[in-house]
Enzyme design. Structure first.
Site, PDB file in Angstrom:
ATOM      1  N   HIS A   8       0.826  -1.209   0.000  1.00 59.72           N
ATOM      2  CA  HIS A   8       0.000   0.000   0.000  1.00 59.72           C
ATOM      3  C   HIS A   8       0.869   1.271   0.000  1.00 59.72           C
ATOM      4  CE1 HIS A   8      -3.843   2.086   0.729  1.00 59.72           C
ATOM      5  NE2 HIS A   8      -3.085   2.964   1.349  1.00 59.72           N
ATOM      6  N   ALA A  48      -1.718  -5.908   7.282  1.00 58.87           N
ATOM      7  CA  ALA A  48      -0.438  -5.210   7.443  1.00 58.87           C
ATOM      8  C   ALA A  48      -0.462  -3.871   6.702  1.00 58.87           C
ATOM      9  CB  ALA A  48       0.700  -6.084   6.921  1.00 58.87           C
ATOM     10  N   VAL A  61       1.832  -2.144   5.620  1.00 56.46           N
ATOM     11  CA  VAL A  61       2.819  -2.093   4.546  1.00 56.46           C
ATOM     12  C   VAL A  61       2.418  -2.999   3.383  1.00 56.46           C
ATOM     13  CG1 VAL A  61       4.238  -3.977   5.459  1.00 56.46           C
ATOM     14  CG2 VAL A  61       5.319  -2.156   4.145  1.00 56.46           C
ATOM     15  N   GLU A  62       1.340  -3.769   3.556  1.00 57.43           N
ATOM     16  CA  GLU A  62       0.897  -4.663   2.481  1.00 57.43           C
ATOM     17  C   GLU A  62      -0.489  -4.240   1.978  1.00 57.43           C
ATOM     18  OE1 GLU A  62       2.290  -8.847   2.911  1.00 57.43           O
ATOM     19  OE2 GLU A  62       2.943  -8.231   4.905  1.00 57.43           O
ATOM     20  N   MET A  63      -1.554  -4.897   2.428  1.00 58.38           N
ATOM     21  CA  MET A  63      -2.875  -4.590   1.884  1.00 58.38           C
ATOM     22  C   MET A  63      -3.616  -3.530   2.700  1.00 58.38           C
ATOM     23  SD  MET A  63      -3.705  -8.519   0.788  1.00 58.38           S
ATOM     24  CE  MET A  63      -5.263  -8.324  -0.096  1.00 58.38           C
TER      25      MET A  63
END
Lengths: 354, 354
Positions: free
Chosen positions: A96, A136, A138-140
């Site tokens: 993201h 997360a 930093v992810e989704m």
């Protein structure tokens, strides 16, 4: 007459030689079978999650649905691309807001056979794992609440959750999302690699160099950590048992399993990487810093085993590792349920990510 | 006896009424056929690009391959998701470095039937279109040179290009990439929608409200711009013929086709949007600012036609538009060629984007 006798003797010697060769191969196979097991051809059972056709179908949709992410762009398949060996072929993933992930994405293929999930084994199984990246930042960058709102807004999902989890009162929930994804991922296995054919008894499935590599893989000690069905994924080991690799490959700030167990001796301990389909999943290591499989083999040999392999051995082991590429899953790309007026809007903004 | 006669007369009157109904429906069908054509069931021919099985197979791989982007994350399918009506269901797309695209991504489904590609028609056809996003700094941020280096580094691609473009000297090139993608996209058609069945003569395929909507769609004047096979996509028109919508829906700085032709009367001119599968492709308009299809219908009616539709008409037209959802393409997710040591590394950095 003497010529005939000579010929017979010659044939007999040849036959003995051939038999000797066959015996030598059988020893290789026997030794290999003491370390490794073939990928089964059937979908394995999963603890605490009966695998049904309905769950698999639902899980396939969820796996490919970018609306599980806050932005509406990223799906499980973004980082675990089923067309690229089950990972993203990137050093670390892009999440993201174009954030850089902390570790190289492990492959989802055959992940069901690992003793635990993530590089540090912090998720007991795939249903626990599936909840991680979705949340997360930093992810989704989504939340369980948002995911449940998204899924409950679409009859195309709620009807399928009801079928996949019959008798449950509020079937469309975050836990069942994870279970359905786990069920789908349990089908993502890659049987029938050359090495599997070999293990199953077809000794001609490997050529001479590949057999030499297999022998060297066992003799050097690689198989001690990289064994079982997944040729790895079955235990935790310090990266740098004998000699720590450079900080480029083993960054000092990522202490691996120490973050999970807070035990000093688990600093820089990681799950031994499963080596199935390794040819398809460069770059390598948790840092994703090594693109060349031969280099990865050399680093492992020196850091974990104190072995300086010859070029010939490295080439042979690499050739052997390439026999671990199995039949990739045939995936029908899912048509996803249609949004409704109550579906939360995607939010690509970076400020709202948590 | 009189009772029998009465019954016969009654039956006769009923029969006449039914015939009248049938005639009325036939007039609707006849009028509809003067505006619209069904989606063909076979892959259409494409000018300057013979569609072959080899090109389609190659194009499918290219369409899903994120290595056509500089970062290694984004593929054609990222913004033209075949599981979501052929677009990304975002206001505007997310590109390299998380940049926000300037316009809403149009659907790739049935795009082969449009007179030209992009909202402003700046690409004559799909093979020209395919070269755009790959190079756009705000989208995939690659270059023709880099793409050719990527593709030529993988035997899995060069062998397939050689088969798809037999007899060509350096078949693995940027132009052929675009041709293969165009060939694949030509297969992405969605026949057999309820409206197609109606056009083909099955008048029961639409219910009463949908028929009312179809009638209103023609009577109000929508069909003047949204006609043909794609119910749009066949001509250019100013957004706001009668009354300009608000700046939220029609941002002042995007002058549409003016950027292509530099002609004053083409300010805020856009290609009439094709309405096939419109239910699946929210949000709407080039700005992607409207998520509600009913609201989009109301805006179009007032801005383009000066018509204030009743709620009943809006509901009916919206119901009609939902009959334009066809059979979605069945897509086998491709297993992509394996990288080699000479494949350029992905580069997620934003600084090097051009």
């Amino acid at each position: 007459m003497r010529a005939i006798i000579k010929t017979l003797i010659g044939a007999s010697v040849l036959s003995l030689a051939a038999q000797g060769g066959a015996l030598a191969q059988s020893e290789l196979l026997e030794e290999a079978r003491s370390y490794f097991k073939p990928i089964p051809h059937a979908v394995p059972t999963v603890k605490g999650n009966t695998i049904t056709r309905e769950k698999i179908d639902l899980g396939r949709k969820l796996f490919f649905d970018p609306r599980l992410s806050l932005s509406g762009l990223l799906s499980c398949n973004s980082c675990h691309n089923l067309g690229m060996g089950g990972d993203d072929n990137l050093e670390t993933s892009i999440g993201h807001g174009w954030q850089k992930g902390p570790r190289n994405a492990p492959t989802v293929l055959n992940a069901v056979f690992n003793l635990a999930q993530f590089w540090d084994g912090r998720a007991e199984d795939l249903k626990e794992q599936a909840k991680g990246p979705v949340q997360a930042g930093v992810e989704m960058a989504s939340t369980p609440e948002r995911v449940e709102a998204v899924l409950n807004s679409m009859p195309g999902y709620t009807e399928q959750f009801a079928r996949a989890f019959p008798g449950e009162d509020k079937a469309t929930n975050f836990d069942n999302m994870a279970k359905a994804i786990e069920a789908y991922e349990a089908t993502l296995i890659t049987p029938a690699s050359k090495f599997d054919l070999f293990l199953e008894g077809n000794e001609n499935a490997l050529n001479a160099q590949e057999k030499q590599g297999l022998q060297a893989f066992m003799d050097t000690g690689c198989a001690a950590c990289h064994g079982g069905v997944n040729i790895g994924g079955e235990g935790y080991y310090p990266f740098g048992v004998v000699e720590k690799p450079g900080a480029d490959v083993l960054p000092a700030n990522d202490k691996g399993r120490f973050a999970v167990t807070q035990t000093a001796e688990e600093e820089y301990v990681f799950r031994a990487s499963p080596l199935r389909n390794i040819e398809l999943t460069a770059p390598y290591f948790h840092s994703g810093k090594v693109w060349d499989l031969k280099q990865a083999v050399a680093i492992m040999a020196s850091s974990q085993l104190g072995a300086e392999l010859t070029d010939e051995d490295i080439d042979a082991i690499t050739a052997f590792l390439k026999t671990l590429t199995g039949e990739q899953p045939v995936v029908e790309y899912p048509i996803l349920p249609v949004r409704t007026d109550s579906t939360p809007l995607p939010d690509p903004s970076v400020m709202t990510a948590h």
